[in-house]
Design an enzyme around this catalytic site. Sequence first.
Site, mmCIF file in Angstrom:
data_model
loop_
_atom_site.group_PDB
_atom_site.id
_atom_site.type_symbol
_atom_site.label_atom_id
_atom_site.label_comp_id
_atom_site.label_asym_id
_atom_site.label_seq_id
_atom_site.Cartn_x
_atom_site.Cartn_y
_atom_site.Cartn_z
ATOM 1 N N GLU A 85 58.070 -17.992 23.669
ATOM 2 C CA GLU A 85 57.974 -16.614 23.202
ATOM 3 C C GLU A 85 59.333 -16.089 22.804
ATOM 4 O O GLU A 85 59.464 -15.333 21.855
ATOM 5 C CB GLU A 85 57.368 -15.726 24.293
ATOM 6 C CG GLU A 85 56.946 -14.342 23.803
ATOM 7 C CD GLU A 85 58.083 -13.344 23.707
ATOM 8 O OE1 GLU A 85 57.961 -12.389 22.931
ATOM 9 O OE2 GLU A 85 59.102 -13.482 24.401
ATOM 10 N N ASP A 91 58.502 -19.422 29.198
ATOM 11 C CA ASP A 91 59.893 -19.672 28.794
ATOM 12 C C ASP A 91 60.718 -18.412 29.050
ATOM 13 O O ASP A 91 60.168 -17.331 29.249
ATOM 14 C CB ASP A 91 59.975 -20.063 27.314
ATOM 15 C CG ASP A 91 59.545 -18.932 26.392
ATOM 16 O OD1 ASP A 91 58.459 -18.354 26.632
ATOM 17 O OD2 ASP A 91 60.289 -18.589 25.447
HETATM 18 ZN ZN LIG Z 1 58.859 -11.622 27.392
#
Ligand SMILES: [Zn+2]
Length: 451
Positions: A151, A89
């Site tokens: 994340e 992501d």
């Molecule tokens: Zn990162």
Amino acid sequence: MELETRVDSLMDGLRADLERLAAIPSIAFPGFPPEPVEQAHDLVVELLRGAGVPTVERLDLPGTAPVVYGEIPPPDPAAPTVLLYGHYDVQPPGDAALWLSPPFEPTPVEGGLRARGIADDKSNVIAHLGMLRAYGGRPPVGIKIVIEGQEEYGSPFDEYPPTDPERFACDAMVIADLGNLRPGTPTLTTGLRGAAEVTVEVRTLEEPRHSGEFGGAAPDALLALVKVLATLHDVHGDVAVEGLLRESWTGTTYREDEFRSLAGVLDGVPLIGSGSLGERLWSGPAITVIGLDAPSVEHAASAVVPYARAKLNLRFHPLQNPKEAQLRLVEHLRALRPFGITLTVTPGDTGPGFEAETGGPAYRAALTALKEAWGEEASYVATGGSIPLVNGLAKAAPEAEVLLFGAQDSMCNLHAPNERVLFSELRNTVIALAAFVREYAADFRAEGGRA
Ligand SMILES: [Zn+2]
């Protein structure tokens, strides 16, 4: 074939896969469509399967994007297992007008490519892939590969891994969500500062009062708060709160001109604090006022201000206990009585720091591998930003050595407009990962395996 030659022959393919991955706007923030996140997940699965990872599964954890989890069993029972981490992501691109090319159209720049997320962290996903390809899917160590999908927004990895220790059991882990101090300088990040927030409020009057009629005797809440904030640093700009750990920094750090340019410090403005930059940025505390509630200049009335509030962000030594560090700041504030006024001090969130053990076989292997890849000795640095998932993973495998390196560099505009990655760093990271597993497997055997 020599490792270097083998990796060079893989680079065109890796570049093409990086472009495919970086063209997907996989933003796992609320308000963004979930389809691209799924699409990036599926592409990572496809790439890992294609690189010879026999078991690839999808982990659906509550409230998060799917995690890609893959395993290659160790070639024999005496071989160590290495866990590889990255995330697919990306941050939202922010103001599109600030980009020199569309953020999800990977565009050539000198020596590399520009796109949102192409460095953070898709470059490192591709670096892991490159290492697996360099070994035809059969590296000399067992592999566990974890490519997370959320994340950048509330990662589950600060909490989840310790609840599933079997899955994360390994002898060493390479958390590839960062990179080099500067392009061409091989870098191992061995420390992360901890973080804590504290809010301080001052209330003095029921409501604003005419500054002509009441000013001079009615206590100004904003002035009281300013006096409070002024106690946090000494005249040099060093943190003046007692009990916050500060040690000299023994690794490498930025040159002053380099730091000034990275931080965008204006000409003629001095840096604050004393001692080495490593000590000021990494092994000592920092306090920043990150928010202030007070009347704006634009809407200022001629009135004594009845209420003011500030939010403080504290960064502290990697090994200091977060609650203890926060308490030091809270106690400092609670002891203050500006003009005799009592303050309201509220502790907020805390996050632990991290300091790696650097004496084991995985570190020895990494030092050799990084030197082989970049042609110079690796530097040890820390970072002021915390990466909570490092603690989550380290807790799940407490005996494992934790290595932080990767294909990013401090000039690649992470989380900012015009993010870019350099092919030289990507190539060298692939070589470093491949040399690392080779060296580590040999050293691990020579040492007689697991203690
Ligand atoms: Zn990162």
